[in-house]
Write a protein that holds these residues in place. Structure first.
Motif, short mmCIF file in Angstrom:
data_model
loop_
_atom_site.label_atom_id
_atom_site.label_comp_id
_atom_site.label_asym_id
_atom_site.label_seq_id
_atom_site.Cartn_x
_atom_site.Cartn_y
_atom_site.Cartn_z
N THR A 102 12.79 4.13 4.94
CA THR A 102 11.39 3.87 4.59
C THR A 102 11.20 2.53 3.89
O THR A 102 10.16 1.88 4.06
CB THR A 102 10.81 5.01 3.71
N GLY A 103 12.20 2.10 3.12
CA GLY A 103 12.10 0.80 2.46
C GLY A 103 12.89 -0.28 3.16
O GLY A 103 12.87 -1.45 2.76
N THR A 104 13.62 0.08 4.21
CA THR A 104 14.49 -0.86 4.93
C THR A 104 13.82 -1.35 6.21
O THR A 104 13.99 -2.49 6.60
CB THR A 104 15.86 -0.18 5.23
N ARG A 105 13.04 -0.46 6.84
CA ARG A 105 12.12 -0.81 7.92
C ARG A 105 12.75 -1.07 9.29
O ARG A 105 13.13 -2.19 9.61
CB ARG A 105 11.24 -2.01 7.55
N THR A 127 -2.97 -2.14 5.28
CA THR A 127 -2.39 -0.89 4.78
C THR A 127 -2.43 0.21 5.84
O THR A 127 -1.67 1.17 5.77
CB THR A 127 -3.12 -0.39 3.51
N THR A 128 -3.30 0.07 6.84
CA THR A 128 -3.38 1.07 7.90
C THR A 128 -2.34 0.84 9.00
O THR A 128 -1.83 1.77 9.60
CB THR A 128 -4.79 1.09 8.54
N LYS A 129 -2.05 -0.43 9.27
CA LYS A 129 -1.19 -0.74 10.43
C LYS A 129 0.14 -1.39 10.06
O LYS A 129 0.85 -1.88 10.93
CB LYS A 129 -1.93 -1.66 11.40
N PHE A 130 0.47 -1.44 8.79
CA PHE A 130 1.72 -2.10 8.37
C PHE A 130 2.30 -1.32 7.20
O PHE A 130 1.55 -0.74 6.41
CB PHE A 130 1.42 -3.55 7.97
N ASN A 131 3.62 -1.33 7.09
CA ASN A 131 4.23 -0.51 6.03
C ASN A 131 5.17 -1.28 5.12
O ASN A 131 6.09 -0.70 4.55
CB ASN A 131 4.95 0.69 6.66
N GLY A 132 4.89 -2.58 4.96
CA GLY A 132 5.68 -3.35 3.99
C GLY A 132 6.92 -3.98 4.61
O GLY A 132 7.40 -3.57 5.66
N VAL A 133 7.44 -4.99 3.92
CA VAL A 133 8.62 -5.73 4.37
C VAL A 133 9.86 -5.10 3.75
O VAL A 133 9.83 -4.61 2.62
CB VAL A 133 8.49 -7.21 3.95
N SER A 134 10.94 -5.13 4.49
CA SER A 134 12.23 -4.61 4.03
C SER A 134 12.53 -5.07 2.60
O SER A 134 12.41 -6.25 2.27
CB SER A 134 13.32 -5.12 4.98
N TYR A 185 9.34 3.71 0.52
CA TYR A 185 8.13 2.93 0.81
C TYR A 185 7.76 2.06 -0.39
O TYR A 185 7.66 2.56 -1.51
CB TYR A 185 6.95 3.86 1.10
N ARG A 197 -7.61 -3.14 4.24
CA ARG A 197 -7.70 -1.91 5.01
C ARG A 197 -6.86 -2.02 6.28
O ARG A 197 -6.14 -1.09 6.64
CB ARG A 197 -9.17 -1.61 5.35
N ASP A 215 8.24 10.63 1.29
CA ASP A 215 9.16 9.50 1.22
C ASP A 215 10.54 9.98 0.80
O ASP A 215 10.67 10.82 -0.11
CB ASP A 215 8.64 8.47 0.20
N GLU A 232 2.41 -1.72 0.66
CA GLU A 232 2.26 -2.39 1.96
C GLU A 232 2.04 -3.89 1.79
O GLU A 232 2.41 -4.70 2.62
CB GLU A 232 1.06 -1.82 2.74
N CYS A 267 3.22 0.79 12.46
CA CYS A 267 2.73 -0.38 13.20
C CYS A 267 2.57 -0.03 14.68
O CYS A 267 1.53 -0.32 15.28
CB CYS A 267 3.70 -1.55 13.07
#
Lengths: 407, 407
Positions: free
Chosen positions: A253-256, B287-294, B72, B284, A43, B75, A110
């Motif tokens: 990484t945090g902005t997406r 966290t596997t297919k998404f990386n969190g919102v801005s 990051y 599961r 990261d 998630e 994604c």
């Protein structure tokens, strides 16, 4: 009675990062006076480029007035961003990609995870080892594998990256249909030459297969001979999808924000052998299950394609690469062979021993956190990944401590 | 040879919004002097609340300094947002939902579309008609339906919303496993009473089924007797997943933030009848297919839970509801029956004729764009949806024109 997708029960629980967290936490509790330096997780640490910050503010200001307010945008991304990508990431490198072949998204994780949905459940997979776990896990969930035996799923052709092949896997001797490749590689930092990628494109063409090319780290390539995109290879438009991300390029990484390229000439087939445009399938999937990236974030992503933005992004990746060069030099000086770090922010060290044992040694003797290679697959055993994402001061301190610990 | 997911070929192409766009474009080209007013698509028009704008700017500023930079995030969303949601959207209404049962995402469209992945491909579906097309299309893609015959897919139990049942579908006479419900409803604007939702919860419990409850429009409820959440119903924690969005609550259609609630007590079953926690499955998947919102967007979402934020959001939804009231009154005055518009931003008008015919009439005679009900399903035939998302001036002008056209 509601039934679960039982493919999920085949997933091998990944304890990699939680195991790391547990060991680090146990160490710091026992040794509160010895601060650890983290070179494990991939990261970024540096602030966003100024052009991106300015664009985020400006985009936010547009949302404050009725006349400039933005509601739903195109699911595929705004034209201003897609056109900038087509021009600067592709046309400028001689690769012909149209703006409407680019699908903007909120992350490559994604896209890499979702892309398999448009293909049949019985396609034959080729997946590298070591590997970013998302490629494997999302196919397990979709039922494309058997059970996990001794660390490997039945039904996958694993592409071994080893010291013997310079960590660039050989073309498999069997036919496969869906091939995951990642260059510059995560976790190894290895890059693929034009000749190597040309051979992959030929293999895909011969097998009517599709290559999923993850080039999230292309901004770190400094060797002018190394392709940044699979589309720099003749014929790749007919056999490849490419994933790109702003995460490591511009610290997002945090902005997406990320994007995926699906050329209109790319075909896949139904059981009767009829060709279908993959672009149309992905467009249907993307517009049905996704609603576009946040407007100010798209503005911020577009800003890196300005002259000033390019300079700032280059300065940021140069900074991390200078960290990487220090790590490489120090690791070699200690007598270890390694790959990566010259065209990638990761250094993959051949530790010559159990990867968790080496992890523990670095943690306990040098207070440095790395990632044990075994967490990325069977071929990761005997290796560790060191990340260049940290401040210069921390990297230098970490290298001094490692040198002292291994003396 | 790479094979496609042939379920995609079963999808009935949705020409609804492109058909509308074509007809509007043809009209405006032929009549450049007659500007149209759009009350069709359900997209907000007013600026973001000031608290959200301030938070977006402040979050952006944090990304400008190494000490406060965010890479990051979790998630599932930052704790500050998940805790605010648990407290203000649930605890405050007497519903017991923990912060770690909330999964923050970039949109309800994604969540509604992705949730089906964790269930077996042979679960029996119950889906309303008329309906938000994502519920149906994502199940078609996953292979849970047969072909489309005369506008309906084989293998779905359709829940008819008709004038006869007040547009709140009856409990089906057959057992189903996965039930999609949406209240306040899109497209009808109908709401469900506590008694009606209690009956659905009892039905789900009796069948070991799961309800997918979409309450994206709950912020528009003004009748204090109407539940905002399925979890206001006793026992719902054991049978329901809930989807919420900031899109219509706070004008986030272009800013992107939503969340999904999966209670830890919710179970689904394997073929052997063993219970599995749905929370673990979704965690599961997420966290596997998404990386969190801005990050700045999550800050903006959290801002609406402050006292000032609540006031601003209430003022915004009040504004749209006042538009809706004007539309309702005008429609009734013209002799049409309708539902919605009192606890929802949509008015569903019983046009008493072909819905495209009525669409054309409003476009050609009043220069007003609505949405023909047939686009939302078989039961939408004979109806149109009018959206309250526009300026007061435009709504008043549109209503005057409609009145004149229908005189």
């Amino acid at each position: 009675m509601i039934r679960i997708n039982e493919n999920f029960t085949k997933l091998k629980a990944s304890y990699l990062f939680s195991d790391i967290a547990k060991r680090v936490s146990a160490y710091t509790q026992a040794n509160p006076d010895k601060p650890v330096i983290r070179l494990g997780i991939g990261d970024v640490t540096e602030p966003l480029p100024q052009v991106c910050l300015d664009a985020l503010h400006a985009g936010t200001d547009e949302l404050s007035k009725r006349a400039t307010f933005k509601g739903y945008g195109p699911e595929q991304g705004y034209a201003f961003l897609r056109e900038a990508i087509a021009q600067h990431d592709y046309a400028a490198r001689g690769a012909k990609i149209e703006a409407d072949e680019i699908f903007v998204s909120d992350g490559s994780k994604c896209d890499c995870g979702n892309i398999q949905e448009i293909f049949s459940t019985d396609v034959r997979l080729a997946i590298p080892d070591p590997v970013y776990p998302v490629y494997v896990d999302t196919n397990v969930m979709a039922g494309r594998t058997g059970t996990n035996i001794d660390g490997r799923y039945q039904g996958i052709t694993y592409l071994d990256s080893t010291p013997a092949n310079g960590y660039v896997p050989a073309i498999p001797g069997v036919a496969t249909d869906l091939i995951y490749l990642c260059f510059p590689n995560n976790p190894t930092g290895a890059v693929a030459t034009k000749a190597q990628l040309t051979a992959w494109v030929a293999y895909a063409k011969a097998n009517k297969a599709i290559i999923l090319f993850d080039s999230a780290y292309e901004a770190y390539i400094r060797n002018p001979e190394i392709p940044h995109s699979i589309y720099e290879i003749e014929g790749a438009r007919d056999v490849a999808i490419e994933f790109r991300s702003f995460s490591k390029t511009a610290g997002f990484t945090g902005t997406r924000c990320a994007y995926t390229v699906v050329p209109k000439s790319l075909m896949a087939y139904d059981a009767a052998g009829n060709a279908h445009a993959v672009h149309a399938l992905w467009n249907r999937r993307h517009t049905t299950k996704f609603n576009g990236v946040s407007y100010p974030v798209q503005k911020a992503a577009a800003a890196i394609y300005t002259d000033e933005g390019k300079k700032q992004v280059h300065a940021m990746t140069d900074f991390y690469l200078a960290n990487a060069a220090l790590i490489r030099t120090a690791v070699n000086k200690l007598g270890f062979s390694c790959i990566g770090g010259d065209n990638a922010p990761y250094i993959w060290v051949n530790a010559g021993r159990d990867s968790w044992e080496f992890f523990d040694l670095l943690l306990n003797k040098a207070q440095v956190v790395c990632t044990p290679g075994a967490g990325f697959g069977k071929c990761g055993e005997g290796h560790i990944r060191i990340s260049a994402f940290n401040s210069r001061e921390n990297v230098e301190k970490a290298l001094d401590r490692i040198a002292a610990a291994l003396k």
